[in-house]
Enzyme design. Structure first.
Site, PDB file in Angstrom:
ATOM      1  N   ASP A 258       0.153  -1.305  -0.310  1.00 53.99           N
ATOM      2  CA  ASP A 258      -0.188   0.239  -0.539  1.00 53.99           C
ATOM      3  C   ASP A 258       0.652   1.451  -0.224  1.00 53.99           C
ATOM      4  O   ASP A 258       0.690   1.998  -0.675  1.00 53.99           O
ATOM      5  CB  ASP A 258      -0.569   0.210   1.158  1.00 53.99           C
ATOM      6  CG  ASP A 258      -1.896  -1.403   1.246  1.00 53.99           C
ATOM      7  OD1 ASP A 258      -2.147  -1.520   0.448  1.00 53.99           O
ATOM      8  OD2 ASP A 258      -1.916  -1.794   2.229  1.00 53.99           O
TER       9      ASP A 258
HETATM   10  P1  ATP Z   1       1.343  -6.823   1.284  1.00 53.91           P
HETATM   11  O1  ATP Z   1       2.115  -7.774   1.574  1.00 53.91           O
HETATM   12  O2  ATP Z   1       1.208  -5.152   1.669  1.00 53.91           O
HETATM   13  O3  ATP Z   1       0.171  -7.171   0.169  1.00 53.91           O
HETATM   14  P2  ATP Z   1       2.716  -7.304  -1.391  1.00 53.91           P
HETATM   15  O4  ATP Z   1       2.436  -7.840  -2.107  1.00 53.91           O
HETATM   16  O5  ATP Z   1       1.368  -5.659  -2.319  1.00 53.91           O
HETATM   17  O6  ATP Z   1       2.120  -6.408  -0.199  1.00 53.91           O
HETATM   18  P3  ATP Z   1       5.465  -6.605  -2.316  1.00 53.91           P
HETATM   19  O7  ATP Z   1       6.057  -6.971  -3.374  1.00 53.91           O
HETATM   20  O8  ATP Z   1       5.250  -7.289  -0.581  1.00 53.91           O
HETATM   21  O9  ATP Z   1       3.467  -6.195  -2.393  1.00 53.91           O
HETATM   22  O10 ATP Z   1       5.647  -5.105  -1.685  1.00 53.91           O
HETATM   23  C1  ATP Z   1       5.307  -3.986  -2.116  1.00 53.91           C
HETATM   24  C2  ATP Z   1       7.156  -3.297  -2.070  1.00 53.91           C
HETATM   25  O11 ATP Z   1       7.800  -2.966  -0.978  1.00 53.91           O
HETATM   26  C3  ATP Z   1       7.939  -4.089  -3.173  1.00 53.91           C
HETATM   27  O12 ATP Z   1       7.620  -3.502  -4.626  1.00 53.91           O
HETATM   28  C4  ATP Z   1       9.264  -3.170  -2.272  1.00 53.91           C
HETATM   29  O13 ATP Z   1       9.234  -1.890  -3.019  1.00 53.91           O
HETATM   30  C5  ATP Z   1       9.543  -3.523  -0.843  1.00 53.91           C
HETATM   31  N1  ATP Z   1       9.322  -4.068  -0.446  1.00 53.91           N
HETATM   32  C6  ATP Z   1       8.834  -4.971   0.250  1.00 53.91           C
HETATM   33  N2  ATP Z   1       9.231  -5.595   1.161  1.00 53.91           N
HETATM   34  C7  ATP Z   1      10.625  -5.926   1.246  1.00 53.91           C
HETATM   35  C8  ATP Z   1      12.343  -6.271   1.617  1.00 53.91           C
HETATM   36  N3  ATP Z   1      11.864  -7.439   2.842  1.00 53.91           N
HETATM   37  N4  ATP Z   1      12.812  -5.741   1.637  1.00 53.91           N
HETATM   38  C9  ATP Z   1      13.198  -4.100   0.848  1.00 53.91           C
HETATM   39  N5  ATP Z   1      11.872  -3.549  -0.296  1.00 53.91           N
HETATM   40  C10 ATP Z   1      10.486  -4.311   0.336  1.00 53.91           C
END
Ligand code: ATP
Ligand code: MG
Length: 317
Positions: A258
């Site tokens: 988000d």
């Molecule tokens: P959510 O669990 O909030 O639904 P999501 O699955 O939509 O998350 P993710 O891809 O997990 O999205 O995370 C979104 C962004 O956050 C990634 O594209 C990255 O930029 C950052 N991010 C997430 N986890 C990490 C991490 N462990 N280290 C660095 N950056 C991260």
């Protein structure tokens, strides 16, 4: 500057303290933390200096006021958050499994969050909005789907734009009206922000490039795929831009998607090139995971810029 609006659930999150802890037995909990994907999104956008408002509903209780005060303090427009006497604010209890997955006990639909509607204040907020963001998690009942539809139609009628983070679990797809609602939202979407496998929910293809092509052919301008620690990839008609994530200690992943989406959309609305919007968004996503609690890692623009000045990039997607 363009004004961003989102509609949906406000929650508090209460989490198990220990990894692997079960809710089938008593145990230590920590919280309440302000939460709800739409609230996280709007709070992050506001912290980056983007005019941003939320259409939502809370109970007249401490959990509701905790959320409203956080959003207010961070500069969000809270005029369309309705406080309902006699209803309780939504909650999410979460435990983290040893494999890193999360297990939730929700009270959303039956909480004040289920009472969301387009009232006078929401109409006034939408009358000044340039962009509407839709969260898949928020489309949990016909009533909230109707709120999203009005938001989309109102903003589009003003010449505005729409972004969409599907953010859905497969179990949700059987909710009444959800599939139709998702296809309607997608038909109005300018910026699509799936994470990993969510890209394939709407595509026939099984490889990334072809699935993205299908999305762009539907009239979507930009597809941004979030890839956790690996960062993100942006596609539009002119091509592909990959941007690496930043190396941080992941304490709590909830909310990263988000925060990422809020930052990307804010900088997209400012007319920034994908490289710049992705870099800020990856910075916000990285900072989001460094703190326990979905909104505790939300950073101001100055704080993100300071982080980016020295941050180390990880493996690109
Ligand atoms: P959510 O669990 O909030 O639904 P999501 O699955 O939509 O998350 P993710 O891809 O997990 O999205 O995370 C979104 C962004 O956050 C990634 O594209 C990255 O930029 C950052 N991010 C997430 N986890 C990490 C991490 N462990 N280290 C660095 N950056 C991260
Ligand atoms: Mg997500």
């Amino acid at each position: 500057m363009k004004k961003l609006v989102c509609a949906g659930e406000i929650l508090v999150e209460i989490m198990a303290e220990r990894i692997g802890q079960s809710f089938l037995a008593p145990g230590p909990l920590i919280g309440p933390f302000p939460s709800g994907a739409p609230a996280i999104f709007i709070d992050q956008a506001a912290r980056l200096g983007q005019p941003a408002g939320l259409i939502a509903a809370v109970g007249d209780d401490d959990f509701g006021h905790l959320n409203i005060e956080r959003l207010r303090a961070d500069g969000a427009d809270i005029s369309a958050i309705k406080v309902h006497r006699g209803a309780a604010t939504g909650t999410a209890f979460v435990t983290y499994e040893t494999d890193g997955s999360r297990h939730f006990v929700y009270n959303i639909k039956q909480s004040a969050a289920g009472l969301i509607e387009i009232g006078v204040e929401a109409r006034a907020l939408l009358a000044g909005a340039d962009h509407f963001h839709v969260m898949g998690t928020s489309l949990f009942s016909p009533e909230v789907i109707e709120v999203a539809r009005i938001g989309i139609e109102t903003v589009k009628a003003r010449g505005g734009t729409v972004s969409f983070d599907p953010n859905i679990r497969k179990e949700m797809l059987d909710l009444p009206g959800l599939r139709d609602a998702l296809h309607f939202v997608l038909s109005k979407t300018d910026v699509f922000l799936p994470s990993g496998p969510e890209l394939f929910i709407f595509a026939g293809a099984t490889d990334e490039e072809s699935a993205v092509r299908e999305m762009l052919d539907r009239g979507i301008s930009a597809v941004v795929i979030k890839k956790g620690a690996q960062g993100a990839v942006h596609y539009d008609k002119t091509g592909r831009t990959a941007s690496p994530g930043f190396v941080v200690d992941e304490i709590d992943p909830t909310g990263a998607g988000d925060c990422f989406a809020a930052a990307f959309v804010s900088f997209w609305l400012r007319g920034e090139v994908p490289e710049k919007a992705l870099r800020i968004a990856n910075g916000c996503g990285a900072l989001a995971v460094t703190r326990k609690g979905p909104m505790e890692g939300i950073a101001s623009l100055a704080a993100v810029e300071a982080f980016l000045a020295t941050a180390r990039t990880g493996t690109p997607a």
